[in-house]
Scaffold this motif. Structure first.
Motif, PDB file in Angstrom:
ATOM      1  N   TYR A  11       0.804  -1.220   0.000  1.00 26.70           N
ATOM      2  CA  TYR A  11       0.000   0.000   0.000  1.00 26.70           C
ATOM      3  C   TYR A  11       0.841   1.277   0.000  1.00 26.70           C
ATOM      4  O   TYR A  11       0.623   2.163  -0.813  1.00 26.70           O
ATOM      5  N   ALA A  12       1.778   1.397   0.919  1.00 28.24           N
ATOM      6  CA  ALA A  12       2.547   2.635   1.030  1.00 28.24           C
ATOM      7  C   ALA A  12       4.047   2.378   0.925  1.00 28.24           C
ATOM      8  O   ALA A  12       4.845   3.146   1.442  1.00 28.24           O
ATOM      9  N   VAL A  13       4.440   1.312   0.239  1.00 29.65           N
ATOM     10  CA  VAL A  13       5.856   0.964   0.096  1.00 29.65           C
ATOM     11  C   VAL A  13       6.414   1.650  -1.142  1.00 29.65           C
ATOM     12  O   VAL A  13       5.965   1.391  -2.252  1.00 29.65           O
ATOM     13  N   VAL A  14       7.378   2.529  -0.940  1.00 27.58           N
ATOM     14  CA  VAL A  14       7.986   3.210  -2.076  1.00 27.58           C
ATOM     15  C   VAL A  14       9.383   2.686  -2.359  1.00 27.58           C
ATOM     16  O   VAL A  14       9.986   3.063  -3.356  1.00 27.58           O
ATOM     17  N   SER A  15       9.898   1.821  -1.512  1.00 29.35           N
ATOM     18  CA  SER A  15      11.223   1.259  -1.761  1.00 29.35           C
ATOM     19  C   SER A  15      11.091   0.011  -2.623  1.00 29.35           C
ATOM     20  O   SER A  15      10.057  -0.641  -2.647  1.00 29.35           O
ATOM     21  N   GLY A  16      12.159  -0.293  -3.334  1.00 30.08           N
ATOM     22  CA  GLY A  16      12.148  -1.472  -4.174  1.00 30.08           C
ATOM     23  C   GLY A  16      11.727  -1.161  -5.592  1.00 30.08           C
ATOM     24  O   GLY A  16      11.655  -0.002  -6.015  1.00 30.08           O
ATOM     25  N   ARG A  17      11.453  -2.242  -6.333  1.00 34.08           N
ATOM     26  CA  ARG A  17      11.151  -2.124  -7.751  1.00 34.08           C
ATOM     27  C   ARG A  17       9.899  -2.928  -8.080  1.00 34.08           C
ATOM     28  O   ARG A  17       9.575  -3.897  -7.408  1.00 34.08           O
ATOM     29  N   SER A  18       9.191  -2.509  -9.125  1.00 33.05           N
ATOM     30  CA  SER A  18       8.015  -3.229  -9.609  1.00 33.05           C
ATOM     31  C   SER A  18       8.151  -3.454 -11.105  1.00 33.05           C
ATOM     32  O   SER A  18       8.497  -2.544 -11.850  1.00 33.05           O
ATOM     33  N   ARG A  19       7.837  -4.668 -11.514  1.00 29.84           N
ATOM     34  CA  ARG A  19       7.922  -5.039 -12.930  1.00 29.84           C
ATOM     35  C   ARG A  19       6.858  -4.343 -13.764  1.00 29.84           C
ATOM     36  O   ARG A  19       5.840  -3.879 -13.248  1.00 29.84           O
ATOM     37  N   TYR A  60     -13.753   4.546  -4.311  1.00 27.41           N
ATOM     38  CA  TYR A  60     -12.755   3.581  -4.791  1.00 27.41           C
ATOM     39  C   TYR A  60     -11.495   4.300  -5.283  1.00 27.41           C
ATOM     40  O   TYR A  60     -10.381   3.870  -4.996  1.00 27.41           O
ATOM     41  N   SER A  61     -11.662   5.387  -6.016  1.00 27.26           N
ATOM     42  CA  SER A  61     -10.514   6.134  -6.530  1.00 27.26           C
ATOM     43  C   SER A  61      -9.653   6.677  -5.397  1.00 27.26           C
ATOM     44  O   SER A  61      -8.421   6.662  -5.483  1.00 27.26           O
ATOM     45  N   LEU A  62     -10.285   7.141  -4.338  1.00 31.56           N
ATOM     46  CA  LEU A  62      -9.522   7.605  -3.177  1.00 31.56           C
ATOM     47  C   LEU A  62      -8.785   6.448  -2.506  1.00 31.56           C
ATOM     48  O   LEU A  62      -7.665   6.603  -2.026  1.00 31.56           O
ATOM     49  N   PHE A  63      -9.419   5.272  -2.479  1.00 25.07           N
ATOM     50  CA  PHE A  63      -8.816   4.093  -1.863  1.00 25.07           C
ATOM     51  C   PHE A  63      -7.549   3.658  -2.602  1.00 25.07           C
ATOM     52  O   PHE A  63      -6.569   3.257  -1.978  1.00 25.07           O
ATOM     53  N   VAL A  64      -7.543   3.721  -3.925  1.00 29.82           N
ATOM     54  CA  VAL A  64      -6.391   3.247  -4.702  1.00 29.82           C
ATOM     55  C   VAL A  64      -5.422   4.372  -5.079  1.00 29.82           C
ATOM     56  O   VAL A  64      -4.455   4.110  -5.793  1.00 29.82           O
ATOM     57  N   LEU A  65      -5.650   5.580  -4.600  1.00 37.54           N
ATOM     58  CA  LEU A  65      -4.761   6.688  -4.940  1.00 37.54           C
ATOM     59  C   LEU A  65      -3.340   6.443  -4.447  1.00 37.54           C
ATOM     60  O   LEU A  65      -2.383   6.513  -5.229  1.00 37.54           O
ATOM     61  N   ILE A  66      -3.176   6.132  -3.181  1.00 33.36           N
ATOM     62  CA  ILE A  66      -1.834   5.921  -2.625  1.00 33.36           C
ATOM     63  C   ILE A  66      -1.161   4.694  -3.240  1.00 33.36           C
ATOM     64  O   ILE A  66       0.006   4.777  -3.642  1.00 33.36           O
ATOM     65  N   PRO A  67      -1.852   3.539  -3.349  1.00 29.35           N
ATOM     66  CA  PRO A  67      -1.185   2.409  -4.007  1.00 29.35           C
ATOM     67  C   PRO A  67      -0.787   2.701  -5.456  1.00 29.35           C
ATOM     68  O   PRO A  67       0.249   2.227  -5.916  1.00 29.35           O
ATOM     69  N   SER A  68      -1.563   3.501  -6.164  1.00 28.86           N
ATOM     70  CA  SER A  68      -1.225   3.846  -7.548  1.00 28.86           C
ATOM     71  C   SER A  68       0.043   4.686  -7.608  1.00 28.86           C
ATOM     72  O   SER A  68       0.910   4.454  -8.457  1.00 28.86           O
ATOM     73  N   VAL A  69       0.156   5.645  -6.725  1.00 24.60           N
ATOM     74  CA  VAL A  69       1.338   6.509  -6.703  1.00 24.60           C
ATOM     75  C   VAL A  69       2.573   5.710  -6.303  1.00 24.60           C
ATOM     76  O   VAL A  69       3.629   5.808  -6.948  1.00 24.60           O
TER      77      VAL A  69
END
Length: 122
Positions: A11-19, A60-69
């Motif tokens: 949810y709020a993890v900004v470290s690491g990498r995503s494919r 729903y958009s507010l719920f996924v805002l942080i995970p999207s960023v």
């Protein structure tokens, strides 16, 4: 669906990498859920014409805002860029186009300063 849940679990993890696959599967499932919720909003009269948003799709958009960023920041890390590049979204057209291009680009090979290549663990 696993890619979607994986992005939500970070949810709020900004470290690491995503494919790329993790990012684009999240975007696709997120889009589908949003379209369904907008249709439900319209059919149940939960859509506000003056605000141009529906109750369910708005929540729903507010719920996924942080995970999207955070997912986009991890995607930038995967291509060897700092998460600060996400601020390009503040530039109306060119910033969005550049972030789209960065999201399309392949991972930087091997480990980089943000962690090991996630493709190597599959």
């Amino acid at each position: 669906m696993n890619w979607y849940l994986l992005a939500l679990s970070k949810y709020a993890v900004v470290s690491g990498r995503s494919r790329r696959k993790e990012y684009w599967m999240f975007v696709l499932i997120n889009l589908l859920i949003n379209v369904v919720l907008m249709l439900v909003d319209r059919m149940t009269n939960l859509y506000s014409e003056s605000w141009e948003v529906g109750l369910l799709s708005g929540v729903y958009s507010l719920f996924v805002l942080i995970p999207s960023v955070t997912l986009m920041i991890r995607r930038l890390h995967d291509s060897g860029r700092s998460g600060w590049w996400f601020l390009l979204v503040l530039l109306p057209v060119i910033g969005t186009i550049m972030l789209f291009i960065f999201a399309i680009l392949d991972s930087s090979p091997g480990a980089n300063e943000y962690g090991p290549n996630p493709k190597e663990f599959v």
